[in-house]
Write a protein that holds these residues in place. Structure first.
Motif, PDB file in Angstrom:
ATOM      1  N   VAL A   1     -20.753 -65.732  50.568  1.00  0.00           N
ATOM      2  CA  VAL A   1     -20.416 -66.925  51.345  1.00  0.00           C
ATOM      3  C   VAL A   1     -19.351 -66.530  52.363  1.00  0.00           C
ATOM      4  CG1 VAL A   1     -19.292 -69.170  51.233  1.00  0.00           C
ATOM      5  CG2 VAL A   1     -21.043 -68.569  49.549  1.00  0.00           C
TER       6      VAL A   1
ATOM      7  N   THR B   1     -21.530 -73.655  55.188  1.00  0.00           N
ATOM      8  CA  THR B   1     -22.091 -73.555  53.835  1.00  0.00           C
ATOM      9  C   THR B   1     -21.493 -74.608  52.901  1.00  0.00           C
ATOM     10  OG1 THR B   1     -22.266 -71.190  54.205  1.00  0.00           O
ATOM     11  CG2 THR B   1     -22.501 -71.935  51.934  1.00  0.00           C
TER      12      THR B   1
ATOM     13  N   SER C   1     -21.259 -75.103  48.821  1.00  0.00           N
ATOM     14  CA  SER C   1     -21.525 -74.361  47.586  1.00  0.00           C
ATOM     15  C   SER C   1     -20.518 -74.750  46.522  1.00  0.00           C
ATOM     16  CB  SER C   1     -21.437 -72.856  47.865  1.00  0.00           C
ATOM     17  OG  SER C   1     -21.552 -72.140  46.658  1.00  0.00           O
TER      18      SER C   1
ATOM     19  N   ASP D   1     -23.933 -66.501  48.355  1.00  0.00           N
ATOM     20  CA  ASP D   1     -24.589 -67.563  49.111  1.00  0.00           C
ATOM     21  C   ASP D   1     -26.067 -67.550  48.703  1.00  0.00           C
ATOM     22  OD1 ASP D   1     -25.775 -69.161  50.990  1.00  0.00           O
ATOM     23  OD2 ASP D   1     -24.743 -68.272  52.703  1.00  0.00           O
TER      24      ASP D   1
ATOM     25  N   GLN E   1     -28.581 -68.776  49.957  1.00  0.00           N
ATOM     26  CA  GLN E   1     -29.526 -68.798  51.081  1.00  0.00           C
ATOM     27  C   GLN E   1     -29.873 -67.380  51.527  1.00  0.00           C
ATOM     28  OE1 GLN E   1     -29.553 -71.946  53.420  1.00  0.00           O
ATOM     29  NE2 GLN E   1     -31.231 -71.075  54.572  1.00  0.00           N
TER      30      GLN E   1
END
Lengths: 447, 568
Positions: free
Chosen positions: B319, B325, B327, B368, B370
Motif C-alpha cells: 500500500v 487506497t 484498506s 495492497d 489490488q
C-alpha cells in the motif's frame, strides 16, 4: 496495351468464377470437426453435476474448511490462507464458474430443452441444480449477478445477497412443483443421474432441505426464516439414502477431490487436520473422530481419502439438525431435543437430556461436527452462530466471511468494487460479524 | 498444404528514363492439419519405452482446415534511374472469418529516391558519397485462430482449482457435455497492421563511413485477442474479439566507420542504437489482458495493460500513499475497519511524498490486494558496439558489446530465497531494520503513515516472521513489487580472434586453399546492478511476449568456441 487488356479480362474471369464457387465455406471450413455442436438435456445435466461437485468439493470447501478450523493449512499457500493471508485468487475461478461451462449457461440451456420437450420432471431437477449453484454462490461471495445473469448487458448489476437467496427459494419452489407433475412426457434422467437415478421423490426431498439450508443462511437478518426452515426441514431428506453426494470413481479425473489434492495434484501436507477440531471430537468420544481422521489425528482417514469416496454434500444429518435448531429457535425444545437425539443415534451416540442454552449449544456443536466436508456448510453455520466458539488463527482478527470476487469479473464489471472495498470485502453487509456465540452467550472470538 | 499461384505480369518502357511493371495474380491456399498423438504416463517396467508399458494412456486429436483466396495487383515505376515508386492492392478472403467478414482489401505503397545519383551520377565518392531517402506504407491483415468464429460445445472442460485437482464432465461412463469456455465470434475482422516507415541511407568520405536512419510507426488495430469477458453477463470466460489496438514507434540508427581499409590494416567500428515505444491503446473495454505468462496475477505475471507497452509485469504491491487506497490496517480499529490510507499518510508529522510507502503502526508496510502494473520489462533503449580489426588479411580481432538501458525484472528468485533464509540479505537478522531508514531504502526511499519512525524489525524472530512463508516481506505471500529490479546491463557479448592462412604452402601441404583457426568467447562479462544471476533471464522463454520474469531460470551461458575450418 493489348497485354494489359488480356490481364484485366483474365482477372475478371477469375473473380467471376470465384464468386460462384464456395472455396471458403462448407465441410470442415464451416464446422469445427473437434467439438460437438449439439447436446441433449441429459448430457448438459451430467456436465452440470460435475461442475456442482467441484463447487462443493474442490477448493472452496477446502478453504472454508480451514477458516472454520476443521482443517488447518500445513504449508505453502494453504498455510497463508489458514492464517487469513489471501487475495483475489482465493476463489480459484469458482466465481466465474457459477455462470460459465457447467454452470448457469448450461443449466439454463438444458432447462429450455426440457421445457420444449415438456419434460417437467427433468426441468425440476435442473432447477434444483440452478438453486445449488446460485445459492452456494451467494454463500461464498454475497451479492451476485443473478437477475441480469447471461443477459449480455455490459456491467450487469449485482443483486443483494438476500435477494439472491429469495430468487433461489423461488426456483426451488418451482422445481418442487415441476417434479410433482405427472405429464406423460416426463422423463427424469435415469442412468445419467449417478446420485438418485432420476428418483424425483429424492430430488424433491433434496429441494426441501436446500430450501431449509438457504433459509437458515438468512436467519441472522430475518428471524422469521427459522419457521420457514422448520417447515422445509420437515419435508427434507429423511434418511441417509437420500443424501446428495459426489459420485466419484477410481478413474483418473473422476476421483474425489480430497484424494486428487493429496495424490495426483501433489499437495499432500497442504491440508491437514486442525487440532482444535480433532480435540473437540475426542473430548466428546465421538466415533466420527476416527471416521473423519487418521489414528494420529493429523490428516483425513483412509476412507475419506479413497478416490471413489462418495463425498456427501447435503445430508439427512444436516436436515435433522436444521429441524432441531429451527424448532429450538421457534420455541419447541421438545422437538429440538428429539431431533438432536435422532441425529446422535444415527452415529451410535447416546441420547442427551439437556434444555435451554445448553440444548442450543449441543445442537450447534453437533451440526458443526456433522457438517464436516459438506462443501462449506460448517463455515456458513459458524458465521451465523459463532458456535463452537473457537479462537481465530490470528489473534485480534475476525475469520474471513467472504471470498473476494474473481478479479476478471471485477475488471469487466464496474459494479464490483476493488478487493477489500465495499461489499467486495471479508464480510458482506448482510452478514455482520457476531458479537456473541449463540451456543454459550459469551463474546464471540473468531467471527 | 496446397498452394496455387497464378501470376501475370507486363513490363513496358518509354525511353531510357521510364520503366514500369504491372503484376496481377491469384493465390489459392488450402491448409489441412491433423494431429494424432498418444501419451503414456508412468512406466510399468523401466524398459521398454513403449506406450503399452505405461500405467495410463491418453490420446489427443486435432483437425482443422483453412482456405485462403486472394487476388492481387501491383505496379512499379522506375523514373530516371533514381526514383522508384510502387503501389499495390490485395484482396484476401479467409475461410476462418464469419460470413459477413470474409473479404478485405489491403494496400501498400513505397517510394525511394537515390539523391546521390542526381548529384554525381552515382560514382559514390566525395564527402557525401551516397544518399538515399525512402518512405513506405504497408497494410497487412492477420486471420484468427482456426474456428475462432464458430461456436460449439465441449467434451473436454474440466472442473477444479489451479492446484491440479480436476473433474471431467463425463463421470462413471455417463456422457456429459458443457459449453465451451471461450465464445466464438462470427463478427471477427482481420487484425490490421499499418506501418509507415521513413528512412535514409548515407555514405560519407568515399564510403569510409555509412549511416542509416530509420523511423517507424506501426499501428495495429482490431487485434484479435481472447479477451476476458464478464462471465455473469455472458456465461463465457473469454471471447475472441477485435479488441486490441497498439502502437509501436521507434527509431533505429546504424553508423559504421572504416578508418583503415588497406590491405595491411582494416578496421571497422560500428554503433547501433534502437529505441521503441509501445503503447496499448485499446483492449476492448478491459483494462488488463492477462497473457498468462508467469505465476498468476497475484504474483508476477505478463499482461497487456491500457496505456502501457504490451507485455508489462503485473502483480501485487505494498500500500502506497496517494493512490486513494482503502484498506484495513493491523493495529488500527482492530484491523477490521477499512481506513482511508491517504488520510493516515497526511497525518504523518511532516506530511508525505506522493507514492511514499505506507507503514502501519508496527512500522511495517501492508499488502495492497489490488493487482497493479509493477514494471515494464522493455528497455528504454538498446545499443551495441561492434569493432573488427583485420591485420594483413590474416588476423581478425572482433568484439561485440551490448548495452541495455532500463527494463524491469521481477527477481522472484530473491523473493523465494528470502523465505528459505538463504539469500545474503537475510544475513542481517541480528541487526534492526527500519523501513525508510536502513531497510530496502533504495526501493522505498520515502515512508509515511502511523509507523513512520517505528523500528519494525527488531529481533531475529521479527525478521523470520516478516520473511516467512506467510510473511509479507518474503516472496511467496509478500507483494511481488519488492522484488522488481532495474535490469539495465552492459554485456561483452562476443570476442573472437581468427587466424587465416592462405599462403601457397597451405595449398601445397593440405590441398585446401585456406585454413582458418578461430577462438571466440560469448557472454564473457556482464556489468549490471541487477541482483540476480542474469538480467536477461526469462521464465516465459524469450520467444514470449513477456520478458523479465526471473524464477530460478538458467542464465545465458558463457561459452568458448575453438574452431578450425578448411576451405577449398
Amino acid at each position: 496495351m493489348i497485354k494489359l487488356r488480356y490481364l484485366v479480362t483474365l482477372a475478371a474471369v477469375l473473380m467471376a468464377t470465384s464468386c460462384k464457387s464456395d472455396f471458403l465455406t462448407g465441410g470442415d471450413l464451416s464446422t469445427d470437426p473437434n467439438r460437438p455442436s449439439a447436446a441433449t438435456a441429459n448430457q448438459l445435466f451430467a456436465g452440470a453435476e460435475a461442475a456442482i461437485w467441484a463447487l462443493l468439493g474442490s477448493d472452496p470447501a477446502r478453504v472454508t474448511g480451514m477458516w472454520s478450523r476443521q482443517f488447518a493449512g500445513g504449508q505453502n499457500q494453504y498455510q497463508s490462507i489458514y492464517n487469513y493471508v489471501y487475495d483475489e485468487g482465493v476463489q480459484s475461478g469458482f466465481n466465474a464458474g457459477l455462470y460459465a461451462a457447467g454452470g448457469l449457461i448450461d443449466i439454463v440451456h438444458a432447462q429450455q430443452i426440457a421445457k420444449d420437450e415438456k419434460n417437467f420432471a427433468l426441468l425440476g431437477i435442473l432447477q434444483v441444480q440452478e438453486a445449488i449453484t446460485m445459492g452456494t454462490g451467494a454463500d461464498l461471495f454475497g451479492n451476485l449477478v443473478y437477475s441480469e445473469a447471461l443477459s449480455g448487458v455490459p456491467n450487469p448489476k449485482l443483486d443483494d445477497q438476500l435477494v439472491v437467496y429469495d430468487s433461489v427459494q423461488k426456483v426451488l419452489t418451482a422445481a418442487i412443483a415441476n417434479m410433482a407433475t405427472t405429464d406423460v412426457t416426463n422423463s427424469p434422467p435415469s442412468a445419467a443421474d449417478l446420485v438418485y437415478f432420476g428418483d424425483t421423490n429424492l430430488w424433491t426431498e433434496l429441494a426441501h432441505t436446500l430450501k431449509a439450508r438457504f433459509y437458515m443462511h438468512t436467519a441472522e437478518q430475518r428471524p422469521g426464516a427459522y419457521a420457514q426452515a422448520l417447515a422445509e426441514a420437515q419435508q427434507g431428506i429423511s434418511s441417509d439414502g437420500g443424501n446428495y453426494f459426489g459420485a466419484f470413481t477410481s478413474n483418473a479425473a473422476e476421483q474425489n477431490f480430497y484424494f486428487q489434492f493429496e495424490g495426483p495434484a501433489g499437495r499432500a501436507g497442504y491440508l491437514i487436520a486442525d487440532p482444535q477440531f480433532v480435540a473437540l471430537l475426542a473430548s466428546r468420544n465421538d466415533p466420527r473422530r476416527v471416521e473423519y481422521f487418521n489414528a494420529a489425528g493429523t490428516r483425513l482417514s483412509a476412507a475419506r481419502l479413497a478416490p471413489d469416496f462418495p463425498q456427501p454434500f447435503v445430508t439427512y444429518d444436516e436436515n435433522t439438525l436444521i429441524w432441531a435448531e429451527a424448532a429450538y429457535r421457534t420455541g419447541d425444545q421438545v422437538t429440538a431435543l428429539a431431533k438432536l437425539n435422532e441425529e446422535r443415534a444415527n452415529h451410535g451416540l447416546t441420547a442427551e437430556a439437556v434444555a435451554g442454552q445448553v440444548l442450543l449449544n449441543e445442537i450447534l456443536i453437533e451440526k458443526y461436527i456433522a457438517d464436516f466436508q459438506l462443501g462449506h456448510e460448517a463455515w456458513n453455520d459458524f458465521k451465523r452462530a459463532c458456535t463452537p466458539n473457537f479462537a481465530p488463527t490470528q489473534a485480534g482478527q475476525k475469520m474471513p466471511g467472504r471470498m473476494y470476487y474473481d478479479p476478471n469479473e471485477r475488471l469487466t464489471n464496474t459494479n464490483i468494487p476493488p478487493a477489500g472495498q465495499g461489499f467486495n470485502g471479508s464480510r458482506n453487509p448482510d452478514d455482520p460479524p457476531n458479537a456473541v456465540s449463540d451456543g454459550t452467550g459469551q463474546a464471540c472470538l473468531a467471527g | 498444404m496446397i498452394d496455387h499461384n497464378l501470376i501475370a505480369s507486363a513490363t513496358g518502357s518509354r525511353g531510357e528514363n521510364l520503366n514500369g511493371t504491372l503484376t496481377v495474380g491469384q493465390n489459392l491456399n488450402s491448409r489441412r492439419y491433423r494431429s494424432l498423438s498418444g501419451q503414456g504416463e508412468g512406466l510399468i517396467a523401466p524398459v521398454p519405452l513403449a506406450i503399452e508399458n505405461t500405467v495410463s494412456q491418453t490420446g489427443l486429436e486435432f483437425k482443422s482446415l483453412r482456405h485462403i483466396e486472394s487476388y492481387f495487383g501491383q505496379g512499379e515505376l522506375n523514373l530516371y534511374n533514381q526514383l522508384y515508386l510502387s503501389a499495390g492492392v490485395r484482396n484476401d478472403g479467409f475461410s476462418t472469418f464469419g460470413a459477413s467478414q470474409r473479404r478485405h482489401n489491403f494496400y501498400k505503397a513505397s517510394a525511394a529516391w537515390t539523391v546521390s545519383n542526381l548529384l554525381d551520377g552515382g560514382d559514390q565518392t566525395g564527402l557525401l558519397s551516397f544518399a538515399k531517402l525512402r518512405a513506405a506504407y504497408g497494410e497487412t491483415g492477420r486471420e484468427p485462430d482456426v474456428y475462432a468464429a464458430l461456436n460449439a460445445l465441449s467434451t473436454i472442460v474440466q472442473f477444479g482449482s489451479g492446484y491440479g485437482d480436476a473433474l471431467k464432465s463425463s463421470i462413471g461412463g455417463v456422457p456429459g457435455i458443457t459449453s465451451s469456455t471461450r465464445f466464438g465470434n462470427p463478427a471477427l475482422r482481420p487484425e490490421l497492421q499499418r506501418e509507415v516507415e521513413f528512412g535514409g541511407d548515407f555514405g560519407f568520405l568515399n564510403q569510409k563511413a555509412d549511416l542509416s536512419v530509420v523511423g517507424y510507426n506501426k499501428k495495429s488495430s482490431d487485434v484479435i485477442l481472447p479477451i476476458t469477458v464478464n462471465s455473469g453477463s455472458t456465461g463465457f470466460l473469454s471471447a475472441f474479439q477485435n479488441a486490441g489496438a497498439l502502437s509501436n514507434k521507434g527509431v533505429e540508427l546504424t553508423l559504421n566507420v572504416r578508418p583503415f581499409t588497406t590491405q595491411n590494416l582494416a578496421w571497422e567500428v560500428g554503433v547501433q542504437y534502437g529505441r521503441n515505444k509501445g503503447n496499448v491503446t485499446n483492449l476492448g473495454g478491459a483494462e488488463i489482458f492477462d497473457l498468462l505468462e508467469g505465476f498468476g496475477a497475484s504474483e508476477a505475471e505478463g499482461a497487456d495493460v491500457l496505456g502501457y507497452a504490451p507485455g508489462v509485469i503485473i502483480g501485487t504491491a505494498f500500500v502506497h500513499c496517494g493512490r486513494g487506497t482503502q484498506s484495513t490496517v493491523p493495529g488500527i480499529a482492530g484491523g477490521l475497519v477499512s481506513q482511508d490510507i491517504d488520510a493516515l499518510c497526511a497525518a504523518t508529522p511532516g506530511g508525505y511524498k506522493n507514492g511514499a510507502l505506507f507503514l502501519a503502526p508496527n512500522g511495517l508496510p501492508i499488502t495492497d490486494p489490488q493487482v497493479r502494473v509493477l514494471g515494464d520489462p522493455h528497455p528504454r533503449y538498446t545499443m551495441s558496439y561492434t569493432s573488427s580489426l583485420k591485420i594483413r588479411n590474416r588476423v581478425t580481432l572482433s568484439g561485440l558489446l551490448d548495452v541495455r538501458k532500463g527494463g524491469d525484472v521481477y527477481n522472484g528468485t530473491r523473493g523465494a530465497l528470502y523465505v528459505f533464509g538463504t539469500h545474503v540479505d537475510t544475513d542481517r537478522r541480528s541487526t534492526q531494520g527500519q523501513y525508510g531508514v536502513n531497510y530496502d531504502t533504495k526501493r522505498y526511499p520515502d515512508v509515511a503513515g502511523p509507523g513512520a519512525g517505528v523500528v519494525g524489525l527488531k529481533t531475529p524472530q521479527d525478521w523470520e516472521n516478516w520473511m516467512s512463508i506467510v510473511g509479507t516481506g518474503g516472496g511467496f505471500s509478500g507483494p511481488s513489487e519488492q522484488f522488481m529490479e532495474d535490469g539495465s546491463f552492459a554485456k561483452l557479448r562476443e570476442l573472437s580472434l581468427t587466424f587465416s592462412l592462405d599462403q601457397p604452402f597451405v595449398k601445397n601441404l593440405t590441398g585446401f586453399s585456406s585454413l582458418d583457426f578461430r577462438v571466440s568467447g560469448r557472454d564473457l562479462k556482464t556489468w549490471t546492478n541487477y541482483r540476480g544471476v542474469d538480467p536477461e533471464v526469462n521464465n516465459a522463454g524469450s520467444e514470449y511476449l513477456t520478458q523479465g520474469l526471473d524464477w530460478f531460470a538458467n542464465p545465458q551461458t558463457r561459452s568458448f568456441v575453438i574452431s578450425f575450418s578448411l576451405n577449398r
